[in-house]
Motif scaffolding. Structure first.
Motif, PDB file in Angstrom:
ATOM      1  N   PHE A  19     -21.435  -2.701  -1.152  1.00  0.00           N
ATOM      2  CA  PHE A  19     -20.302  -2.251  -0.325  1.00  0.00           C
ATOM      3  C   PHE A  19     -19.335  -1.356  -1.096  1.00  0.00           C
ATOM      4  N   LYS A  20     -19.604  -1.182  -2.395  1.00  0.00           N
ATOM      5  CA  LYS A  20     -18.733  -0.352  -3.260  1.00  0.00           C
ATOM      6  C   LYS A  20     -17.280  -0.825  -3.194  1.00  0.00           C
ATOM      7  N   GLY A  21     -17.108  -2.148  -3.109  1.00  0.00           N
ATOM      8  CA  GLY A  21     -15.764  -2.703  -3.078  1.00  0.00           C
ATOM      9  C   GLY A  21     -15.286  -3.057  -4.478  1.00  0.00           C
ATOM     10  N   ASP A  22     -14.053  -3.558  -4.548  1.00  0.00           N
ATOM     11  CA  ASP A  22     -13.466  -3.893  -5.849  1.00  0.00           C
ATOM     12  C   ASP A  22     -12.349  -4.920  -5.622  1.00  0.00           C
ATOM     13  N   LEU A  23     -12.304  -5.939  -6.470  1.00  0.00           N
ATOM     14  CA  LEU A  23     -11.217  -6.924  -6.364  1.00  0.00           C
ATOM     15  C   LEU A  23      -9.839  -6.275  -6.538  1.00  0.00           C
ATOM     16  N   GLU A  24      -9.813  -5.221  -7.370  1.00  0.00           N
ATOM     17  CA  GLU A  24      -8.528  -4.539  -7.622  1.00  0.00           C
ATOM     18  C   GLU A  24      -7.944  -3.944  -6.345  1.00  0.00           C
ATOM     19  N   TYR A  25      -8.808  -3.606  -5.378  1.00  0.00           N
ATOM     20  CA  TYR A  25      -8.281  -3.041  -4.120  1.00  0.00           C
ATOM     21  C   TYR A  25      -7.329  -4.034  -3.455  1.00  0.00           C
ATOM     22  N   LEU A  26      -7.673  -5.332  -3.572  1.00  0.00           N
ATOM     23  CA  LEU A  26      -6.821  -6.359  -2.970  1.00  0.00           C
ATOM     24  C   LEU A  26      -5.404  -6.282  -3.528  1.00  0.00           C
ATOM     25  N   THR A  27      -5.314  -6.232  -4.852  1.00  0.00           N
ATOM     26  CA  THR A  27      -3.990  -6.217  -5.500  1.00  0.00           C
ATOM     27  C   THR A  27      -3.230  -4.942  -5.159  1.00  0.00           C
ATOM     28  N   GLN A  28      -3.955  -3.805  -5.236  1.00  0.00           N
ATOM     29  CA  GLN A  28      -3.330  -2.511  -4.904  1.00  0.00           C
ATOM     30  C   GLN A  28      -2.712  -2.572  -3.517  1.00  0.00           C
ATOM     31  N   ILE A  29      -3.481  -3.086  -2.576  1.00  0.00           N
ATOM     32  CA  ILE A  29      -3.019  -3.117  -1.184  1.00  0.00           C
ATOM     33  C   ILE A  29      -1.905  -4.143  -1.017  1.00  0.00           C
ATOM     34  N   ARG A  30      -2.072  -5.307  -1.644  1.00  0.00           N
ATOM     35  CA  ARG A  30      -1.072  -6.376  -1.483  1.00  0.00           C
ATOM     36  C   ARG A  30       0.317  -5.943  -1.980  1.00  0.00           C
ATOM     37  N   ARG A  31       0.320  -5.082  -3.020  1.00  0.00           N
ATOM     38  CA  ARG A  31       1.613  -4.642  -3.573  1.00  0.00           C
ATOM     39  C   ARG A  31       2.417  -3.806  -2.586  1.00  0.00           C
ATOM     40  N   TYR A  32       1.707  -3.015  -1.763  1.00  0.00           N
ATOM     41  CA  TYR A  32       2.418  -2.027  -0.931  1.00  0.00           C
ATOM     42  C   TYR A  32       2.312  -2.234   0.574  1.00  0.00           C
ATOM     43  N   VAL A  33       1.441  -3.160   1.000  1.00  0.00           N
ATOM     44  CA  VAL A  33       1.183  -3.292   2.441  1.00  0.00           C
ATOM     45  C   VAL A  33       1.508  -4.727   2.873  1.00  0.00           C
ATOM     46  N   PRO A  34       2.344  -4.895   3.910  1.00  0.00           N
ATOM     47  CA  PRO A  34       2.778  -6.256   4.276  1.00  0.00           C
ATOM     48  C   PRO A  34       1.769  -7.073   5.098  1.00  0.00           C
ATOM     49  N   THR A  35       0.733  -6.437   5.620  1.00  0.00           N
ATOM     50  CA  THR A  35      -0.217  -7.120   6.519  1.00  0.00           C
ATOM     51  C   THR A  35      -1.092  -8.115   5.737  1.00  0.00           C
ATOM     52  N   PRO A  36      -1.375  -9.294   6.308  1.00  0.00           N
ATOM     53  CA  PRO A  36      -2.216 -10.278   5.609  1.00  0.00           C
ATOM     54  C   PRO A  36      -3.616  -9.745   5.280  1.00  0.00           C
ATOM     55  N   LEU A  37      -4.145 -10.228   4.147  1.00  0.00           N
ATOM     56  CA  LEU A  37      -5.407  -9.682   3.622  1.00  0.00           C
ATOM     57  C   LEU A  37      -6.513 -10.730   3.524  1.00  0.00           C
ATOM     58  N   LEU A  38      -7.687 -10.320   3.962  1.00  0.00           N
ATOM     59  CA  LEU A  38      -8.904 -11.134   3.839  1.00  0.00           C
ATOM     60  C   LEU A  38      -9.705 -10.634   2.640  1.00  0.00           C
TER      61      LEU A  38
END
Ligand SMILES: O=C(O)c1ccccc1NCC(=O)[C@H](O)[C@H](O)COP(=O)(O)O
Length: 264
Positions: free
Chosen positions: A98-117
């Motif tokens: 899926f070309k995903g990355d755990l770091e994407y979670l942190t990047q998004i969590r820092r700037y985006v208020p919507t809950p993350l799966l």
């Protein structure tokens, strides 16, 4: 079979990460963790005021389609989802298919208020602690990949850490496992993860077997308002949508249209 291959590779990767960062060390970083998980249930429950809930997925590639989005910027995509009414964001963290990355979670969590799966192939408690450390609010557990005992154990461990769980099912046997573990949020995946075949009638078969009071998420292959209207009318609360949003010219227009599916 692809699911077995992905699970095998996932476990090998987890073992490597455990060597680099043992669980007790990873766990220690939790004391400084700025990301307390939020209760996602209210975000995913259909109400009269907001009947259609959308979990919008950040998805660069997939085993069935290869690369889906070339100009992939996970943060920009997540911001667009958040600004246009997504109720939660699914972040694929699996790196090989899926070309995903755990770091994407942190990047998004820092700037985006919507809950993350954290959308991954979770088979080990270590990955649940990672989900928490990197900023997820809830995780996915795939019933097909786990015995009833392991599913229950991982489910309870996640809840114990404050993370909610989306338990994914594809048939009656999976659903029985989900019920035995006490799952509250049930994802019905139209995609058979072993054959990649789609069955868009699956919700019609499985929803009547699910007791009232559960949150039902329809997953995969959702690409128009007709599908949403139909699945909503038979009891789906939320819709997990990836590839479609990755391919449309305007996420904003499409997301707004989907959220308002019942208006026309
Ligand atoms: O997407 C795949 O090809 C796939 C293959 C094998 C295991 C899992 C897979 N996808 C994970 C998902 O569940 C989807 O990304 C998610 O439901 C969104 O589906 P879609 O809207 O069809 O992209």
């Amino acid at each position: 079979m692809i699911l077995d291959e992905i699970n095998k590779k996932t476990l090998e990767d987890v073992e490597k990460r455990k060597k680099d960062m043992p669980l007790d060390l990873l766990g220690r970083s939790l004391s400084a963790n700025p990301f307390a998980p939020r209760d996602v249930k209210p975000y995913l429950t259909s109400t009269k005021e907001e009947p259609i809930r959308i979990i919008a997925e950040v998805k660069k590639a997939s085993p069935s389609k290869g690369i889906i989005k070339e100009d992939f910027d996970p943060l920009l995509i997540a911001q667009e989802y958040s600004n246009n009414g997504a109720n939660a964001i699914s972040v694929l963290t699996e790196p090989h298919w899926f070309k995903g990355d755990l770091e994407y979670l942190t990047q998004i969590r820092r700037y985006v208020p919507t809950p993350l799966l954290r959308k991954d192939f979770i088979l080990d408690k270590y990955q649940i602690v990672e989900a928490l450390v990197y900023g997820a609010d809830f995780i996915l557990l795939i019933a097909k990949s786990l015995s009833t005992k392991d599913l229950k154990e991982l489910y309870e461990y996640a809840l114990h850490l404050g993370l909610e769980v989306l338990v994914e099912v594809h048939d009656k046997e999976d659903l029985t496992k989900a019920m035995k573990c006490g799952a509250h949020i049930i994802g019905i995946n139209h995609r058979n993860l072993e054959t990649m075949e789609m069955d868009m009638t699956l919700c019609e078969k499985l929803i009547p077997m699910i007791p009232n009071g559960k949150i039902i998420v329809a997953e995969s292959g959702v690409s128009n308002t007709e599908i949403i209207k139909n699945l909503s009318s038979i009891g789906a609360d939320a819709f997990l949508i990836g590839e479609h949003f990755m391919r449309v010219p305007s996420i904003e227009d499409e997301l707004k249209k989907f959220k308002n599916s019942l208006d026309s």
